[in-house]
Design an enzyme around this catalytic site. Sequence first.
Site, mmCIF file in Angstrom:
data_model
loop_
_atom_site.group_PDB
_atom_site.id
_atom_site.type_symbol
_atom_site.label_atom_id
_atom_site.label_comp_id
_atom_site.label_asym_id
_atom_site.label_seq_id
_atom_site.Cartn_x
_atom_site.Cartn_y
_atom_site.Cartn_z
ATOM 1 N N ARG A 50 -39.019 -3.187 17.833
ATOM 2 C CA ARG A 50 -37.669 -3.764 17.720
ATOM 3 C C ARG A 50 -36.733 -3.165 18.780
ATOM 4 N NH1 ARG A 50 -34.315 -0.854 12.817
ATOM 5 N NH2 ARG A 50 -35.394 1.147 12.897
ATOM 6 N N GLU B 30 -30.016 -17.386 6.203
ATOM 7 C CA GLU B 30 -31.131 -17.510 7.145
ATOM 8 C C GLU B 30 -31.494 -18.960 7.442
ATOM 9 O OE1 GLU B 30 -31.050 -15.540 4.469
ATOM 10 O OE2 GLU B 30 -30.885 -13.577 5.420
ATOM 11 N N PHE C 287 -37.526 -12.838 5.765
ATOM 12 C CA PHE C 287 -36.531 -13.910 5.601
ATOM 13 C C PHE C 287 -36.735 -15.036 6.619
ATOM 14 C CE2 PHE C 287 -34.041 -9.914 4.493
ATOM 15 C CZ PHE C 287 -34.404 -9.966 3.158
ATOM 16 N N HIS D 272 -39.051 -5.783 11.265
ATOM 17 C CA HIS D 272 -39.359 -5.217 9.940
ATOM 18 C C HIS D 272 -40.531 -5.929 9.275
ATOM 19 C CE1 HIS D 272 -35.512 -3.552 10.946
ATOM 20 N NE2 HIS D 272 -35.518 -2.761 9.896
ATOM 21 N N ARG E 24 -40.442 -1.981 12.616
ATOM 22 C CA ARG E 24 -39.384 -0.978 12.498
ATOM 23 C C ARG E 24 -39.870 0.398 12.938
ATOM 24 N NH1 ARG E 24 -38.212 2.720 8.309
ATOM 25 N NH2 ARG E 24 -36.007 3.267 8.167
#
Lengths: 273, 316
Positions: free
Chosen positions: B9, B57, B82, B108, B166
Site C-alpha cells: 500500500r 463504496e 469493501f 488491506h 497492509r
Amino acid sequence: MNTILLKEKAQEMRCLIMESIAEAGSGHPGGSLSLAEVMSYLYFYEANLHESDPLWPERDRIILSKGHAAPVLYAALACKGYLPISEVRTLRKLGSRLQGHPDMRKLPGVEMSTGSLGQGLSIANGLALGLRLQRKENRVFVILGDGELQEGQVWEAALTAAHYRLNNLTAVIDNNGLQIDGLTADVKSLQPLAEKWQAFGWQTVTVDGHSYHDLYRGFHTERDERPLVIIARTVKGKGVSYMEHVADWHGKAPSKEQCKEYLEKSGGEDNGR
Amino acid sequence: MAGKLEATRDAYGRALLYLGEHNPEVVVLDADLSKSTKTAVFAAKYPARFFNIGISEADLIGTACGFALAGLKPFASTFAIFATGRAYDQVRNSVAYPHLPVVIAATHAGLTVGPDGGSHQSLEDIALMRVLPHMQVWVPADGEEAYQMIIAAAKEEGPVYVRLGRQPVPAVSPPGYNFVPGQAMRFGEAGDVALIACGVMVSEAMKTAEALREQGVSASVINMSSIKPLDTAMLDRVAAECKLLVTIEEHQKAGGLGSACLEHLALHSARPPVLLIGVDDRFGQSGEPLELLGHYGLTAEQMFLRIRASLEQFSV
C-alpha cells in the site's frame, strides 16, 4: 420550442416502443411510455447533440439509470437517426445491438450500460465531476425511476452531488408512482419526495412530465450551486389506454395484435411489414 | 535474501505521486480510508484530482465509472473487503460489463490485515474479481512490483483489480525487474517442487524453498503476480518439469490462485500432483499478522512440513 414537432416525436417513439416490445415478446412498456415526453424533450430540444454523430465530444450526456426503459432510449436514438428505425425490431434478440438493457459497448449513443438499478446517479456524478475538472461545458442529464429511489446507492450519490456542488448535473425522476409489485406508496413509500431531495441539498422542481411547457420550466429553473432534480409527474403506460396506471404493464409485452391495433389507431407506421 | 521492507500500500502511494506528476488524466477516489490506503499522499499534493466519496463504496465505484466516461483515468481505493464485496454489483455491472478503464486498487487484503479481524480480512476477493470477464487481477509480491503495477494499470484500456496489503513485506523483485501483465517470474532452477505463490506469500514461499533445498529437494518459486491474465506458458513449463506443484496464497483455497492454476492444468496430460495451500473454507479472526499466518498454516515452516509430507505420499 416547437411543441408540435416534439409531440410528433413522442408519438413516433410510443409507436416504436410498442412495436419493438411486441416483436421481442418481452420488455418494459409501462416505464418506457411514461418517458416519451421527457426523452423527446431532451433529445429534440434541450440537450446539445449532434445531428448525426452520437459520439460528438461536445455533446451533453444523457444517462438512463432506469435501464429497463431501454425501448424509449432506442426509440429516441432511432428517431434521432443514430440507428435505422427498422433496427428497433431486433430488440432483445440474439446478436442485436439493442440489448434488453442498454449496453454502451454495443450501441453508440448509449452513454452508459445500465440495468442494475440505483447506479446511474453515481456515474452521472463522476461524469459531471470529470467534465468540470477538464473545464468542459457539457451538461449531464440522468433519468431515474421513482421505484429505483428505493436503492440506497441513489442516496449515497445524492449526497455526493450536493457535496461537490454539481450544478452541471440535472436528474429527472420519472415519477409514475408504480413499480412491479404495485404502487410505490404501498411497496415502500418515497414521500415526501421533494422534501427528501431538498434535505439532501438539491434544487427541486416538480413538473407535469407530459407537458413540454412544464418540462421547459423545470429544466430552465434558475440554477444556483446545487444539483437540480426535476420530479416529473408521469403516468405509467401513458398513451396506451389499457396500460395507463396499471402496474402489471411494467414488464409485460403487448401482443402483436395489440400493437397492430395501437399503430392503426395512432397513425404510426408499421416498420417491419 | 530478505530485502528492504515495504507494504504494497505504501508503494501504491509512491506510484500515485509519480502518476500525479506524469499523467494529468489520473484522478484518485477514496471512501474515507485515504490515510490507510495511502491515497492521502496523492490527495495532499494533487487535491483537485482527489475525490473523497465518503463511506459509500457503491457510490465510490459508480463515481469512478463516470470519471472513466469523461475520458479520465480513475483509481478507486478502499479496503479489499469493501471494494469487492460491498460494491460487487457496481464492479460487475458498471465497471467490468461496460469494460471501463477503472483501476480498483484495494488495500488491506488477506489475513495480514491483522487485529481488525475476520470482518475485514478479505479472503475471497481474488475469486470474486477473476470470474468477471474483462477484469484483470494483479497481486504484487513486494513494494517494487506494486509500484510497477500501478504505473502499468494507468496504461490499461480496461478494468484492473490490484490487491494490496497492509503488512510490510521484504523486497523479492530482482534489480531491473519489469512487471508485465500475464508474465510470471521464476526464482531458482527447475526442480522437483515448484512453489507458485502470490502477494505476501512469495517471500514466505522463498523461505520454504530454501528449507527444501537444505534437505536436498530441488525447488523453485514462481511469483504468479498476474492471476488474470495467467501465465499459462510458465504453468505448462513448470507442470512438465516438476514432480509436485504447490500453490500458495493468503486467500480461500476455493476460487483463488490455486483454482486458477488447476483450471488451466485440468486437462494437462503431464499434470503432477497439486497441493493447494491457502485458507481452507474458514473466516479470519483477530491477531497479529504473523500469528495469523501461523494459525492458518501459512508460515514457511508449516508449508515445508506439508510439502515434505506430500512428497512422501507421492513417493517423490
